[in-house]
Design an enzyme around this catalytic site. Structure first.
Site, mmCIF file in Angstrom:
data_model
loop_
_atom_site.group_PDB
_atom_site.id
_atom_site.type_symbol
_atom_site.label_atom_id
_atom_site.label_comp_id
_atom_site.label_asym_id
_atom_site.label_seq_id
_atom_site.Cartn_x
_atom_site.Cartn_y
_atom_site.Cartn_z
ATOM 1 N N LYS A 13 7.410 2.372 -0.457
ATOM 2 C CA LYS A 13 7.084 3.381 0.561
ATOM 3 C C LYS A 13 6.175 2.802 1.641
ATOM 4 O O LYS A 13 6.418 2.986 2.820
ATOM 5 C CB LYS A 13 6.373 4.599 -0.070
ATOM 6 C CG LYS A 13 7.159 5.332 -1.120
ATOM 7 C CD LYS A 13 6.439 6.591 -1.588
ATOM 8 C CE LYS A 13 5.111 6.331 -2.309
ATOM 9 N NZ LYS A 13 5.229 5.686 -3.630
ATOM 10 N N ARG A 88 2.364 14.904 -3.671
ATOM 11 C CA ARG A 88 2.618 14.326 -4.986
ATOM 12 C C ARG A 88 2.714 15.393 -6.072
ATOM 13 O O ARG A 88 2.935 15.052 -7.236
ATOM 14 C CB ARG A 88 1.471 13.382 -5.341
ATOM 15 C CG ARG A 88 1.871 11.900 -5.367
ATOM 16 C CD ARG A 88 0.614 11.161 -5.729
ATOM 17 N NE ARG A 88 0.739 9.801 -6.099
ATOM 18 C CZ ARG A 88 0.550 8.764 -5.285
ATOM 19 N NH1 ARG A 88 0.370 8.939 -4.010
ATOM 20 N NH2 ARG A 88 0.565 7.544 -5.758
ATOM 21 N N ARG A 127 3.535 -7.993 -6.658
ATOM 22 C CA ARG A 127 2.674 -7.548 -5.549
ATOM 23 C C ARG A 127 1.243 -8.056 -5.759
ATOM 24 O O ARG A 127 0.591 -8.521 -4.832
ATOM 25 C CB ARG A 127 2.695 -6.013 -5.466
ATOM 26 C CG ARG A 127 1.738 -5.415 -4.480
ATOM 27 C CD ARG A 127 2.189 -4.051 -4.024
ATOM 28 N NE ARG A 127 1.608 -2.968 -4.802
ATOM 29 C CZ ARG A 127 1.896 -1.672 -4.618
ATOM 30 N NH1 ARG A 127 2.784 -1.315 -3.717
ATOM 31 N NH2 ARG A 127 1.323 -0.748 -5.339
ATOM 32 N N ARG A 139 -5.315 -4.636 -6.010
ATOM 33 C CA ARG A 139 -5.630 -3.263 -6.396
ATOM 34 C C ARG A 139 -5.852 -3.186 -7.903
ATOM 35 O O ARG A 139 -5.036 -3.672 -8.676
ATOM 36 C CB ARG A 139 -4.484 -2.335 -5.997
ATOM 37 C CG ARG A 139 -4.475 -2.020 -4.529
ATOM 38 C CD ARG A 139 -3.256 -1.232 -4.140
ATOM 39 N NE ARG A 139 -3.056 -0.030 -4.944
ATOM 40 C CZ ARG A 139 -2.162 0.908 -4.647
ATOM 41 N NH1 ARG A 139 -1.395 0.784 -3.585
ATOM 42 N NH2 ARG A 139 -2.041 1.966 -5.412
ATOM 43 N N ARG A 150 0.408 5.412 -13.959
ATOM 44 C CA ARG A 150 0.781 5.962 -12.645
ATOM 45 C C ARG A 150 2.235 6.428 -12.650
ATOM 46 O O ARG A 150 2.565 7.460 -12.077
ATOM 47 C CB ARG A 150 0.572 4.895 -11.549
ATOM 48 C CG ARG A 150 -0.899 4.616 -11.289
ATOM 49 C CD ARG A 150 -1.104 3.347 -10.507
ATOM 50 N NE ARG A 150 -0.522 3.389 -9.185
ATOM 51 C CZ ARG A 150 -0.242 2.303 -8.467
ATOM 52 N NH1 ARG A 150 -0.475 1.096 -8.958
ATOM 53 N NH2 ARG A 150 0.265 2.418 -7.266
HETATM 54 P P1 AMP Z 1 -0.996 5.063 -3.805
HETATM 55 O O1 AMP Z 1 -1.623 4.060 -2.909
HETATM 56 O O2 AMP Z 1 -0.160 6.074 -3.053
HETATM 57 O O3 AMP Z 1 -0.243 4.447 -4.952
HETATM 58 O O4 AMP Z 1 -2.180 5.920 -4.460
HETATM 59 C C1 AMP Z 1 -3.160 5.305 -5.276
HETATM 60 C C2 AMP Z 1 -3.867 6.356 -6.110
HETATM 61 O O5 AMP Z 1 -4.515 7.297 -5.262
HETATM 62 C C3 AMP Z 1 -2.958 7.195 -6.983
HETATM 63 O O6 AMP Z 1 -2.653 6.569 -8.219
HETATM 64 C C4 AMP Z 1 -3.810 8.453 -7.171
HETATM 65 O O7 AMP Z 1 -4.859 8.238 -8.079
HETATM 66 C C5 AMP Z 1 -4.436 8.610 -5.804
HETATM 67 N N1 AMP Z 1 -3.573 9.412 -4.901
HETATM 68 C C6 AMP Z 1 -2.966 9.003 -3.751
HETATM 69 N N2 AMP Z 1 -2.286 10.004 -3.172
HETATM 70 C C7 AMP Z 1 -2.458 11.081 -3.983
HETATM 71 C C8 AMP Z 1 -1.980 12.417 -3.946
HETATM 72 N N3 AMP Z 1 -1.172 12.852 -2.951
HETATM 73 N N4 AMP Z 1 -2.363 13.257 -4.941
HETATM 74 C C9 AMP Z 1 -3.168 12.845 -5.947
HETATM 75 N N5 AMP Z 1 -3.632 11.599 -6.051
HETATM 76 C C10 AMP Z 1 -3.292 10.708 -5.083
#
Ligand code: AMP
Length: 197
Positions: A13, A88, A127, A139, A150
């Site tokens: 994404k 989400r 990654r 990360r 996740r």
């Molecule tokens: P991402 O970079 O999108 O993979 O997000 C990293 C982490 O941020 C996720 O594993 C969640 O802990 C938190 N996070 C990001 N976006 C959301 C969302 N829309 N709702 C809840 N937690 C989020």
């Protein structure tokens, strides 16, 4: 143009959204990036979110909806945006509907990157290796065990979001297992169809 990118963690994404930013000049609103910035800055939101993020869980709807509501008010989001990592949960999708409706705005497209989940752990390991080799920070949640959590959160809470948009005829599924350029091409085609519709 207002777009949503759906798909499990590691589906690509962020990579694809960055390409649309370069092409269309609209900002990528990644809730993950916003939350990581809040954690790094030690803000109250960051302090609340850190442990949940490190463990691979979802931050509360209330927090995430609040940061998106603030972010789409900013000047650069007036001409459009790409939501990456949001909504989400169903509650987030419903909150987004209300936010857009109150501003008289509509979504142009919801793109879902579909991937073979059994290949995602390999992708995430790669990654992390690439980030390390480039001297970039890795990360914490790209650790294979946390990544599995996740993915579980995705399958439990987020997988229902695609069908929410599909029922309204707004969803376009994209094969996210193809090479990056092919995925970009499929997205370009989907966006031109959405622009005509
Ligand atoms: P991402 O970079 O999108 O993979 O997000 C990293 C982490 O941020 C996720 O594993 C969640 O802990 C938190 N996070 C990001 N976006 C959301 C969302 N829309 N709702 C809840 N937690 C989020």
């Amino acid at each position: 143009m207002r777009l949503i990118f759906l798909g499990p963690p590691g589906a690509g994404k962020g990579t694809q959204a960055a390409r649309i930013v370069a092409k269309h000049g609209i900002p990528q609103l990644s809730t993950g990036d916003m939350l990581r910035a809040a954690v790094a800055a030690g803000t109250p939101v960051g302090q609340k979110a850190k442990a949940v993020m490190d463990a691979g869980g979802l931050v509360s709807d209330e927090i995430v909806i609040g940061i998106v509501a603030d972010r789409i008010e900013e000047a650069d989001a007036k001409k459009g945006f790409i939501l990456d990592g949001f909504p989400r949960t169903l509650a987030q999708a419903e909150a987004l509907d209300r936010m857009l409706e109150s501003k008289g705005l509509k979504l142009d497209a919801v793109l879902e990157l579909r991937v073979d989940q059994t290949k995602l752990v390999d992708r995430i390991v790669r990654r992390a290796e690439e980030a390390r080799a480039a001297g970039q920070p890795v990360r914490k949640d790209d650790d294979p065990e946390v990544f599995k959590t996740r993915l579980e959160a995705y399958n439990r809470d987020t997988a229902v979001v695609g069908p929410y948009y599909e029922k309204r005829g707004q969803l376009t599924a994209i094969d996210g297992m193809k090479p990056i350029d092919d995925v970009s091409q499929a997205i370009t085609e989907a966006l031109s169809v959405a622009a005509q519709g």
